[in-house]
Design an enzyme around this catalytic site. Structure first.
Site, PDB file in Angstrom:
ATOM      1  N   GLU A   1     -13.827 -18.804   1.161  1.00 32.75           N
ATOM      2  CA  GLU A   1     -12.742 -18.407   2.396  1.00 32.75           C
ATOM      3  C   GLU A   1     -13.632 -18.764   3.773  1.00 32.75           C
ATOM      4  OE1 GLU A   1     -13.954 -16.558   0.124  1.00 32.75           O
ATOM      5  OE2 GLU A   1     -14.199 -14.446   1.027  1.00 32.75           O
TER       6      GLU A   1
ATOM      7  N   ASP B   1       2.099 -11.345  21.169  1.00 31.60           N
ATOM      8  CA  ASP B   1       3.024 -11.021  20.137  1.00 31.60           C
ATOM      9  C   ASP B   1       4.352 -10.653  20.551  1.00 31.60           C
ATOM     10  OD1 ASP B   1       0.465 -11.034  18.745  1.00 31.60           O
ATOM     11  OD2 ASP B   1       0.175  -8.974  18.638  1.00 31.60           O
TER      12      ASP B   1
ATOM     13  N   HIS C   1     -18.516 -17.291  -1.247  1.00 25.79           N
ATOM     14  CA  HIS C   1     -17.315 -17.022  -0.544  1.00 25.79           C
ATOM     15  C   HIS C   1     -16.733 -18.269  -0.027  1.00 25.79           C
ATOM     16  CE1 HIS C   1     -17.258 -12.772  -0.250  1.00 25.79           C
ATOM     17  NE2 HIS C   1     -18.580 -12.651  -0.491  1.00 25.79           N
TER      18      HIS C   1
ATOM     19  N   CYS D   1     -16.614 -13.451  -5.641  1.00 27.21           N
ATOM     20  CA  CYS D   1     -17.600 -12.499  -5.512  1.00 27.21           C
ATOM     21  C   CYS D   1     -17.415 -11.106  -6.526  1.00 27.21           C
ATOM     22  CB  CYS D   1     -17.610 -12.060  -3.992  1.00 27.21           C
ATOM     23  SG  CYS D   1     -19.543 -11.443  -3.792  1.00 27.21           S
ATOM     24  N   TYR D   2     -16.993  -9.966  -5.844  1.00 25.05           N
ATOM     25  CA  TYR D   2     -16.779  -8.837  -6.609  1.00 25.05           C
ATOM     26  C   TYR D   2     -15.592  -9.158  -7.759  1.00 25.05           C
ATOM     27  CZ  TYR D   2     -15.374  -4.110  -8.108  1.00 25.05           C
ATOM     28  OH  TYR D   2     -14.965  -2.919  -8.792  1.00 25.05           O
TER      29      TYR D   2
ATOM     30  N   GLY E   1     -15.739  -7.175  -2.590  1.00 26.28           N
ATOM     31  CA  GLY E   1     -15.497  -5.947  -2.500  1.00 26.28           C
ATOM     32  C   GLY E   1     -16.904  -5.301  -2.202  1.00 26.28           C
TER      33      GLY E   1
ATOM     34  N   LYS F   1      -2.092 -14.107  13.164  1.00 27.38           N
ATOM     35  CA  LYS F   1      -2.036 -14.281  14.496  1.00 27.38           C
ATOM     36  C   LYS F   1      -2.052 -15.826  14.836  1.00 27.38           C
ATOM     37  CE  LYS F   1      -2.952 -12.473  18.877  1.00 27.38           C
ATOM     38  NZ  LYS F   1      -2.275 -10.867  19.007  1.00 27.38           N
TER      39      LYS F   1
END
Ligand code: XMP
Length: 516
Positions: free
Chosen positions: A174, A230, A172, A85-86, A58, A372
């Protein structure tokens, strides 16, 4: 029978730009993951019964006034917690560490040395690259913590609590710039949280199909088709669930890409055999747009015309009780529409192409738990062709907002042909899936040229190609020169009325992806 989403992990969102990415990475490990508010009460978390909790990064500093905090009781639930992280700084602060502003803001790749390869870092090489993005770091940890890794500038790059199942990563895991990131997340999910990995799209599809059948019973569902991924996947899923009780409506507004209406019509009649209603409304939209050059006014008029066409067609479909929409998980999260989810993020809303909320239908949103990439995979499983599944996003107002200036049939035809060439050449170069959105824009500018011996004074086409994770920010794609050259030569040779092609090299922000 246990539902597949019973085995889940929660991401507490502290305002990270990566919260959705974390959730996607977790799901890629076959573990269902939801994003929830950062301050969700520990009791509520206990009731949701996740197998683990991830605290996102964040933008705030944990020692700042008003910095977002979690309920400190979550660390005493006995559940594994991974702070990123945060999230790590917060966990350490709550549990007795000290967080300070780093001497230098660290952003980008860093070299990380593993000090203690425990269950979180098992199988990770002793030295590995990680991606950092922080201004603060944990400067000291109490005796309760065990440092697991360090970089040159960050003495506590990974950490574990000695008694509690609480872990932290300053970097990170991710993002793809941390090559071992998925292994670290997999270690957390499998070896710390003891997840078995039961989240499978196939099971999700089966359960959703069952749910839809139960809810709909003998009644009828209407689904609007736009040509995009979609709505196509929504319709395909409904076709699987309720077959002939599904009626689809495609409003052909004359503003679609070349061949788009035809491919959707063919797919949903020949393949899915749905009751497809095609509203041919090109004239209506074009007359609504006559003389209009203001982009907002174009959007407004197209929005009105769409609602009129759709509602009129829907009113003629007897016994329809439900309306299916292709809302995705990011839309639900960003609009603040999830029960325990974060508050709405401020985002520029494009509300053209949508329907008013007071239509007299109950909504069915079968994709509202999916990202998605999951929707695309699902589309392929349901038998939709790659051409539809991998189609780039397209704005509701269609080519009208790419036809800068007045929208006429002639100008739309020029734009449609030029656009088809851009897309075909990018596909031919094998770059369509690497780029996020590629298209042509017709400018309200004439320029001088020479063809043969004759002077020309003709239109200018701009080519736009962008790379983006979430369409909130975007870079222009560095397309190879030879691809750009082929696009330019073909457009100028093949599209009558165009004598110049330019390439748009603007990033978002400050430019937007669309020109209008
Ligand atoms: P911008 O131009 O704001 O676009 O950078 C971000 C993304 O949104 C798409 N877009 C729209 N989508 N209705 C939509 O459904 C709209 O009115 C609309 N306008 C822009 C755009 O194509 C890009 O993917």
């Amino acid at each position: 029978m246990a539902r597949i989403a019973d085995e889940k992990v929660l991401v507490l969102d502290f305002g990270s730009q990566y919260a959705q990415l974390i959730a996607r990475r977790v799901r890629q490990q076959q573990v269902y993951c939801e994003i929830v508010r950062h301050d969700l009460a520990a009791e509520r978390i206990r009731a949701l019964a996740p197998l683990g909790i991830i605290l996102s990064g964040g933008p705030a500093s944990v020692y700042e006034r008003g910095a977002p905090k979690c309920d400190p009781a979550i660390f005493r639930l006995g559940l594994p917690v991974l702070g990123i992280c945060y999230g790590m700084q917060l966990a350490c602060e709550v549990l007795g560490g000290r967080v300070q502003s780093a001497p230098a803001r660290e952003y980008g790749r860093a070299h990380c040395r593993i000090i203690e390869a425990n269950e979180l870092l098992a199988g990770i090489p002793a030295e590995t690259e990680v991606w950092m993005s922080h201004g603060d770091q944990v400067s000291e940890v109490s005796e309760d913590f065990l440092p697991l890794a360090a970089t040159d500038t960050c003495p506590v790059a990974a950490v574990k609590h000695r008694q509690l199942p609480v872990y932290g990563l300053q970097f990170h895991p991710e993002v793809t710039h941390t090559p071992q990131g998925s292994q670290i997340l997999a270690n957390f999910l499998t070896d710390v949280c003891r997840c078995a990995g039961t989240w499978k799209l196939g099971d999700f599809a089966r359960e959703t199909v069952e749910d839809i059948r139960c809810r709909v019973g003998e009644r009828r569902v209407i689904c609007g088709l736009s040509g995009g991924v979609d709505s196509s996947v929504t319709a395909a899923l409904l076709a699987e669930a309720i077959g002939t009780q599904l009626s689809c409506i495609l409003v052909d507004n004359g503003l679609l890409r070349k061949g788009e209406a035809e491919s959707v019509i063919q797919e949903f009649t020949d393949h899915f055999h749905t009751d497809l209603h095609v509203v041919r409304a090109e004239d209506k939209f074009l007359s609504a747009l006559t003389g209009v050059i203001d982009p907002q006014e174009k959007r407004r008029r197209i929005g009105h015309a769409f609602i009129e066409c759709f509602s009129a067609e829907a009113a003629g479909i007897k016994g329809a009780r439900f309306l299916a929409q292709g809302t995705l998980y990011p839309d639900v999260i960003e609009s603040g529409g999830a029960r325990d989810g974060p508050a709405a993020t401020i985002k520029l809303h494009h509300n053209v192409g949508g329907l008013p909320e007071d239509l007299a239908f109950e909504l069915i949103e079968p994709l509202r738990d999916l990202f998605k990439d999951e929707v695309r995979t699902l589309g392929l499983r349901l038998g939709l062709p790659e051409d539809i599944v991998w189609r780039h996003p397209f704005p509701g107002p269609g080519l009208a907002v790419r036809c800068v200036g007045e929208v006429t049939r002639e100008r739309l035809d020029i734009l449609r042909e030029a656009d088809a060439i851009v897309v075909a050449e990018v596909k031919r170069a094998g770059l369509y899936r690497q780029t996020s959105q590629v298209f042509a824009v017709l400018l309200p500018v004439q320029s001088v040229g020479v063809m043969g011996d004759a002077r020309t004074y003709a239109d200018v086409v701009a080519v736009r190609s962008i790379d983006s994770e979430d369409f909130m920010t975007a870079d222009w794609s560095h397309l190879p020169y030879d691809v750009l050259a082929r696009i330019s030569t073909r457009i100028i040779n093949e599209v009558k009325g165009v004598n110049r092609v330019v390439y748009d090299i603007s990033s978002k922000p400050p430019a937007t992806i669309e020109w209008e």
